[in-house]
Design an enzyme around this catalytic site. Structure first.
Site, mmCIF file in Angstrom:
data_model
loop_
_atom_site.group_PDB
_atom_site.id
_atom_site.type_symbol
_atom_site.label_atom_id
_atom_site.label_comp_id
_atom_site.label_asym_id
_atom_site.label_seq_id
_atom_site.Cartn_x
_atom_site.Cartn_y
_atom_site.Cartn_z
ATOM 1 N N SER A 120 -7.488 -3.065 16.996
ATOM 2 C CA SER A 120 -7.091 -2.738 15.635
ATOM 3 C C SER A 120 -8.334 -2.272 14.887
ATOM 4 O O SER A 120 -9.231 -1.675 15.475
ATOM 5 C CB SER A 120 -6.441 -3.966 14.985
ATOM 6 O OG SER A 120 -5.931 -3.659 13.707
ATOM 7 N N VAL A 166 -3.744 -11.572 6.138
ATOM 8 C CA VAL A 166 -4.781 -10.628 6.581
ATOM 9 C C VAL A 166 -4.306 -9.180 6.509
ATOM 10 O O VAL A 166 -3.123 -8.900 6.370
ATOM 11 C CB VAL A 166 -5.252 -10.967 8.016
ATOM 12 C CG1 VAL A 166 -5.822 -12.366 8.062
ATOM 13 C CG2 VAL A 166 -4.103 -10.840 9.016
ATOM 14 N N GLU A 167 -5.276 -8.264 6.623
ATOM 15 C CA GLU A 167 -5.056 -6.815 6.530
ATOM 16 C C GLU A 167 -4.327 -6.447 5.237
ATOM 17 O O GLU A 167 -3.390 -5.655 5.222
ATOM 18 C CB GLU A 167 -4.321 -6.284 7.766
ATOM 19 C CG GLU A 167 -5.171 -6.328 9.023
ATOM 20 C CD GLU A 167 -4.591 -5.537 10.177
ATOM 21 O OE1 GLU A 167 -3.590 -4.828 9.974
ATOM 22 O OE2 GLU A 167 -5.142 -5.620 11.275
ATOM 23 N N GLY A 168 -4.767 -7.047 4.141
ATOM 24 C CA GLY A 168 -4.142 -6.831 2.841
ATOM 25 C C GLY A 168 -3.149 -7.937 2.561
ATOM 26 O O GLY A 168 -2.064 -7.945 3.141
#
Length: 769
Positions: A163, A453-455
């Site tokens: 990722s 996570v990731e926003g």
């Protein structure tokens, strides 16, 4: 009549004569637009411009081209991908014991670490020329998802290198020298990567990172070179405790202007070996009872050469754009795969448990309260898998739709949370007791990780989906913003004038169409198909018109304040999101050959998403601060009220019945869920009990009749039940043997793990027989 003709003539002259139009309409509108234009920081602009517009643009247009959606290719695995899935992936899954990993080892066993490295699980996105696998987004999603049905800790360990991180950043932006040095090492597992972006004061607002670098001269390998003196303090970094190479994001300054591009260059990304002097890693966090490596890294006055910047000196200060461009694609793969995995496990295992677990002489799946929860599990899992497929299809086509991936990440993880809650409610005691036979608890406790996570999901829903979608997906707003920002004001005005005319026509068309669809219930809207799902296409087209109209009104009347009206913009984002999910459901139904057995799942899903669209619109209209405009919008879009209802009970009951039948439909809906033909396996013990009980369903019916007649005791189970039934001549010897085996499986399936008192106290968790 004459007055009307004069009015039409005046409008035609005003709009049709460019000089008059620019003087009376465009110039005042241009000034107003520049005044209300929401101010964008540099990081906001980079995020806004990242990625592509795809099907989200069609939905925002008010007139989605359904044929375009249905033409989207459903991705297939290559021969190499399928061979890896059939062999290396299956071997890995058989190696995993998640209870041992999470509760006892607190780490992946050495043999799993070695296997992941040796077989290229960390190199799925790296090109074959560097020794990687070069797998598609579809294969990446499938592999991560299937691993997650076995262990979230292993899945996260695999997904992170594939990722946002060094591998992806090097592939897209690295210099040839950086690629040739690092990518082969990452591909063969000699170097484990991590990427350090977030910290104590920079989580979702990663653009505010305080970590800092200064360009200056220093010593490297015995020579004085131009480089960067770095200070950082990062938290929540997955794989940091075991990483060999650290990707680092920091703000870079050049006070002496060595590069000749100003004193403040902006966010920059560099690649640093963790063995480099001053780099500190190794401390671990303990994220919600998971064992994947997550921890800290920090450094003080660490000097690195300039050529360690990813992409070289030319990419100094360009790190934020690099990150958001990569994240716009990656956000649609990894975390959605984890959510899908949870859905597949929950549907398959909950259906089995609801059949195996009996209360009051019936499978608990026959009670309507349980059926309501099972309906949500099956209906939402159908949505989750549909959304995963459609988003992956876009990525496989080379698209990088940032708004779509934001919607995918937010809604799939939230639906996964709902599915997990319902599964735990149905399993009750079996779901909450940790042990080698609990297939729900670890993933359930890991749900907030995906949410965060990731926003973070709150940020994603309230700021990103509509905030970015309103400008990126709208056919004119982004272009009008560019015209308004043109330093040549007259040139900007001329460009704005042309756009404004088109925008007015766009808004007028949506207004008339929204009202017409409201009056007619969208019965005259086009549908690309006939039959069971045709009306759903019409309803979605109507709601698309309503969204386009409402978005224009909101942006026109609120201007820059709309960015701060997060509750308002989030509801419009919900409309867009549920339009997208419903589109994905319809697309999947067509791709799967319009399976009649899927119709209860399709109906439940679509009715749920239309209902959520209605809820979002109602909340938007109730709370829109311009009350006159809110009333007008309600009349135009919903002249007879909002009548979308939650899914009917009959759909939930049909879904729950389907979940308790071991057939092809169940297999198609839960294909990610791994289970092994092993009575002691974490999922295998439940699957085998379910299949055996279903096979003997006629025998159990005979036993219940015999119990009602008093031929055998009502409270018997196991061997005692088989012996009593044999003695009463309800079954024969052969059937008795099968029944004993089935009863042993059943009792094992409904049992929960227990441990010695001292074992739990010592943290050894040796299960008792």
């Amino acid at each position: 009549m004459y007055v009307l003709l004069i009015l039409i003539a005046v409008i035609a002259i005003v709009l049709g004569v460019p000089d008059i139009r620019r003087s009376l309409i465009s110039r005042p509108a241009f000034a107003f637009f520049k005044r209300v234009l929401p101010p964008l920081s540099a990081t906001e602009r980079d995020a806004m411009e990242a990625g592509d517009v795809w099907w989200d643009g069609e939905l925002f247009s008010g007139k989605p081209d359904w044929h375009r959606l249905l033409r989207t290719t459903n991705p297939k695995f290559s021969a190499d991908e399928q061979a890896f899935i059939d062999n290396q992936l299956e071997t890995l899954l058989a190696m995993i014991d998640d209870f041992d990993i999470v509760m006892q080892q607190r780490d992946l066993p050495p043999e799993i670490w070695d296997y992941l490295k040796k077989e290229g699980f960390f190199a799925m996105i790296i090109g074959k020329e560097f020794g990687g696998l070069a797998f598609s987004a579809a294969a990446n999603s499938h592999i991560v998802g299937r691993i997650a049905t076995r262990s979230l800790s292993v899945a996260v360990s695999v997904m992170v290198p594939n990722s946002l991180g060094p591998g992806e950043l090097l592939t897209h932006y690295g210099t040839d020298e950086q690629k040739n040095y690092w990518l082969p090492r990452l591909a063969n597992g000699d170097a484990v990567p991590c990427f350090a972006l977030t910290g104590p004061e920079a989580g979702s607002d990663a653009g505010s990172i305080p970590d800092h670098g200064v360009i200056c001269k220093g010593e490297h390998e015995g020579n004085e070179v131009l480089g960067i003196k770095l200070n950082w303090n990062k938290r929540y970094i997955t794989l940091a405790p075991v990483a060999d190479v650290l990707g680092l994001a920091f703000k870079l300054d050049d006070p002496d202007e060595h590069l000749g591009r100003g004193k403040h260059l902006g966010i920059t990304c560099a690649l640093i070996p963790t063995s480099h002097p001053g780099v500190k890693t190794g401390d671990r966090h303990f994220p919600l009872a998971q064992a994947f490596m997550n921890g800290t890294t920090y450094g003080k006055d660490v000097f690195i050469p300039l050529d360690w910047i990813i992409g070289g000196q030319d990419y100094a200060g360009k790190g934020w754009r690099m990150l958001v461009e990569c994240l716009s694609a990656g956000r649609g793969i990894s975390l959605p795969a984890l959510a899908t995995a949870s859905g597949h496990v929950a549907q398959r295992m909950t259906g089995a448990y609801a059949y195996v677990r009996h209360q009051f002489g019936l499978p608990i799946g026959k009670f309507e309260g349980v059926q309501a929860a099972m309906g949500r599990i099956g209906g939402l899992n159908y949505s989750v898998e549909s959304m995963r497929r459609l988003t992956v299809a876009a990525l496989c086509e080379g698209q990088s739709p940032s708004v779509v991936t934001a919607m995918t990440k937010y809604h799939m993880t939230e639906m996964g949370r709902t599915i997990g809650n319902d599964a735990l409610d149905i399993h009750a005691g079996k779901g909450i007791q940790m042990g080698p036979r609990n297939y729900l608890a670890s993933n359930y406790m890991g749900v907030p990780i995906s949410i965060t996570v990731e926003g973070a999901n709150i940020l994603t829903r309230n700021l990103m989906i509509f905030g970015q979608g309103a400008t990126r997906c709208h056919p004119y707003v982004m272009k009008e913003m560019a015209a308004a920002g043109n330093p040549d004001e007259e040139a900007g005005l001329r460009e704005f004038d042309q756009l404004l005319i088109k925008h007015i026509g766009f808004a007028a068309g949506n207004t008339l169409s929204a009202f017409w669809h409201g009056l007619t219930g969208a019965r005259f809207a086009d549908s690309p198909v006939s039959g069971e799902t045709a009306r759903y296409y019409q309803h979605l087209s109507r709601m698309s018109r309503g969204l386009a109209l409402s978005a224009d009104v909101a942006m026109l009347t609120l201007g820059g304040d709309l960015k701060r009206k997060e509750m308002i913009s989030a509801r419009l984002g919900d409309v867009l999101s549920h339009l997208y999910i419903a589109s994905a459901v319809l697309k999947r139904f067509e791709d799967d050959g319009r399976q009649q057995a899927d119709l209860p799942f399709v109906r439940y899903s679509l009715e749920h998403h239309l209902h959520q669209i209605g809820v979002a619109f109602d909340g938007f209209l109730q709370n829109f601060p311009q009350r006159i405009m809110a009333g007008l919008l309600r009349v135009l879009i919903f002249p007879f009220g909002i009548h979308y209802k939650a899914p009917a009970d009959i759909h939930a009951q049909s879904i729950s019945d389907a979940m308790m039948i071991p057939d092809a439909t169940r297999d198609r809906h839960t294909f990610l869920c791994y289970w092994r033909d092993d009575e002691n396996d974490v999922t295998g013990h439940m699957e085998l009990a379910f299949q055996k009980m279903f096979k003997l369903q006629d025998v159990y019916k005979r036993l219940r009749k015999a119990q009602k007649k008093g031929q055998i005791g009502a409270d018997l189970n196991g061997d005692a039940l088989a012996d009593a039934a044999l003695q009463a001549e309800v079954i024969d010897q052969s059937t008795a043997a099968e029944l004993r085996h089935c009863e042993r499986l059943r009792m094992s399936a409904i049992a929960v793990d227990s441990f010695s008192f001292e074992g739990v106290k010592d943290g050894k968790f040796k299960a008792l027989d």
